[in-house]
Design a protein around this motif. Structure first.
Motif, short mmCIF file in Angstrom:
data_model
loop_
_atom_site.label_atom_id
_atom_site.label_comp_id
_atom_site.label_asym_id
_atom_site.label_seq_id
_atom_site.Cartn_x
_atom_site.Cartn_y
_atom_site.Cartn_z
N MET B 122 63.33 7.39 23.78
CA MET B 122 62.90 8.31 24.83
C MET B 122 62.46 7.51 26.06
SD MET B 122 60.03 11.30 24.69
CE MET B 122 61.02 12.59 23.95
N GLY B 123 62.99 7.88 27.20
CA GLY B 123 62.65 7.17 28.43
C GLY B 123 61.25 7.52 28.90
N VAL B 124 60.71 6.69 29.80
CA VAL B 124 59.36 6.92 30.31
C VAL B 124 59.31 8.23 31.10
CG1 VAL B 124 57.54 6.02 31.77
CG2 VAL B 124 58.91 4.46 30.41
N ASP B 125 60.35 8.45 31.92
CA ASP B 125 60.36 9.67 32.74
C ASP B 125 60.36 10.92 31.87
OD1 ASP B 125 60.35 8.34 35.10
OD2 ASP B 125 62.53 8.17 35.22
N GLU B 126 61.19 10.88 30.83
CA GLU B 126 61.30 12.04 29.96
C GLU B 126 59.98 12.29 29.23
OE1 GLU B 126 64.12 13.64 26.30
OE2 GLU B 126 64.36 11.60 27.06
N ALA B 127 59.36 11.18 28.76
CA ALA B 127 58.10 11.32 28.03
C ALA B 127 57.00 11.84 28.94
CB ALA B 127 57.70 9.96 27.45
N GLN B 128 56.96 11.33 30.18
CA GLN B 128 55.94 11.79 31.11
C GLN B 128 56.13 13.27 31.44
OE1 GLN B 128 55.73 9.21 34.48
NE2 GLN B 128 54.51 7.69 33.38
N ALA B 129 57.39 13.69 31.51
CA ALA B 129 57.67 15.10 31.77
C ALA B 129 57.15 15.95 30.61
CB ALA B 129 59.17 15.31 31.96
N VAL B 131 54.70 15.18 28.56
CA VAL B 131 53.23 15.17 28.56
C VAL B 131 52.70 16.13 29.63
CG1 VAL B 131 51.19 13.78 29.00
CG2 VAL B 131 53.02 12.88 27.57
N ALA B 132 53.32 16.09 30.81
CA ALA B 132 52.89 16.99 31.88
C ALA B 132 53.09 18.45 31.47
CB ALA B 132 53.66 16.68 33.16
N TYR B 133 54.22 18.70 30.78
CA TYR B 133 54.56 20.04 30.30
C TYR B 133 53.49 20.56 29.34
CZ TYR B 133 57.59 23.56 28.06
OH TYR B 133 58.13 24.70 27.55
N VAL B 134 53.09 19.68 28.40
CA VAL B 134 52.10 20.10 27.41
C VAL B 134 50.73 20.26 28.06
CG1 VAL B 134 50.84 19.36 25.35
CG2 VAL B 134 53.32 19.08 25.47
N ARG B 135 50.39 19.32 28.98
CA ARG B 135 49.07 19.39 29.61
C ARG B 135 48.93 20.60 30.51
NH1 ARG B 135 46.67 13.52 31.10
NH2 ARG B 135 46.41 12.89 28.95
N ALA B 136 50.04 21.06 31.09
CA ALA B 136 49.99 22.24 31.94
C ALA B 136 49.92 23.52 31.12
CB ALA B 136 51.20 22.28 32.86
N ARG B 137 49.86 23.36 29.79
CA ARG B 137 49.78 24.49 28.86
C ARG B 137 50.97 25.42 29.00
NH1 ARG B 137 44.11 24.94 27.20
NH2 ARG B 137 43.07 23.21 28.18
N LYS B 138 52.12 24.85 29.31
CA LYS B 138 53.32 25.68 29.41
C LYS B 138 54.10 25.67 28.11
CE LYS B 138 54.06 25.12 34.35
NZ LYS B 138 54.67 24.20 35.31
N CYS B 139 53.68 24.82 27.18
CA CYS B 139 54.45 24.65 25.95
C CYS B 139 54.23 25.84 25.03
CB CYS B 139 53.99 23.37 25.27
SG CYS B 139 54.92 22.98 23.81
N PRO B 140 55.28 26.63 24.72
CA PRO B 140 55.10 27.77 23.82
C PRO B 140 54.87 27.29 22.38
CG PRO B 140 57.26 27.80 24.88
CD PRO B 140 56.66 26.49 25.18
N ASP B 141 54.34 28.18 21.56
CA ASP B 141 53.98 27.78 20.21
C ASP B 141 55.18 27.31 19.40
OD1 ASP B 141 51.43 28.31 20.73
OD2 ASP B 141 51.29 30.20 19.63
#
Lengths: 105, 163
Positions: B122-129, B131-141
């Motif tokens: 997994m690339g750094v960009d993909e991983a950071q995306a 992490v940002a996705y999860v931190r923004a609480r956009k990740c569905p259950d």
């Protein structure tokens, strides 16, 4: 520190005895005290109704004494008039009046 | 006395009337109204110094610096601390030792976390995306059920330094 929590909870660690029954010295709210001040303008019966209601909720051991026992008549029988001032102080401040302050006054 | 408390805390008269007298004394002594009322003028004074005008040498404005720092934090882009910052943090940690414990002792949890390896492939960009996705609480259950177990590895992949 423990006194801080009892103050915040609106309770008191002190107890007092009237007619052989032990009561908690928990203070009343300002609203209840306002009702009491209003009752003082009425007859002594009004005051005893208020006192009986508040004392009923402050029974230290509700299993030993039936709360229904604490009636306005019971208050009249067991609360001598000179003690009225002390009970007043207890219900307002949640503690026994301090002896040192009494001597000064 | 009642008016003192009412004017400071924004409490209603009904709320104050439900307090006992010792509670009212407690509040009135100032212990219950420490923060906002006292700090509000100071906060306003600090905010008044903030300007959106860029500096004379082409520097970004104060407001722009704050926005940049915020967006860096959101995207989880971390800059390594300088030696000065490291020294300062260590000295602070020593002063806080009575509350947080010995600074030189490595906690077992932190040690374990360091053993988590970055997610393979997994690339750094993909991983950071991620992490940002999860931190923004956009990740569905249902998505979290899939990635929850490997999220520590994804998080470590986002920390990998760019070369």
């Amino acid at each position: 520190m423990s006194s801080l929590f009892t103050v915040l909870a609106g309770k008191s660690a002190d107890t007092f005895k009237l007619g052989g029954i032990e009561f908690q010295a928990a203070p009343v709210t300002l609203r209840e005290y306002g009702e009491y001040l209003a009752s003082q303008e009425g007859s002594i019966a009004d005051q005893t109704v208020w006192l009986a209601d508040k004392l009923k909720r402050r029974l230290q051991n509700a299993t030993k004494t039936d709360p229904e026992e604490i009636t306005p008549d019971w208050v009249l029988d067991n609360l001598p008039l000179p003690f009225m001032k002390i009970v007043n102080h207890i219900l307002l401040y949640g503690e026994m009046p301090k002896e040192s302050s009494e001597k000064k006054a | 006395m009642v008016w003192d408390v009412l004017g400071v805390n924004g409490w209603t008269l009904a709320q104050v009337m439900d307090l006992t007298f010792p509670q009212l004394l407690f509040i009135q002594r100032g212990r219950g109204r420490i923060l906002y009322a006292r700090l509000e003028p100071q906060i306003q004074a600090n905010l008044a110094n903030l300007s959106a005008k860029p500096g004379s040498n082409g520097e970004p404005s104060e407001a722009q610096k704050i926005i940049d720092r915020w967006q860096q934090r959101k995207a989880n882009i971390t800059t390594p601390p300088t030696q000065e910052e490291k020294t300062l943090a260590y000295a602070r940690r020593i002063l806080l030792a009575p509350y947080l414990g010995d600074p030189d002792v490595v906690e077992p949890e932190a040690e374990q976390a360091s053993h988590v390896k970055p997610f393979p492939g997994m690339g750094v960009d993909e991983a950071q995306a991620w992490v940002a996705y999860v931190r923004a609480r956009k990740c569905p259950d249902n998505v979290w059920l899939e990635i929850g177990d490997v999220y520590p590895a994804i998080y470590m992949a986002a920390q990998v330094k760019r070369e």
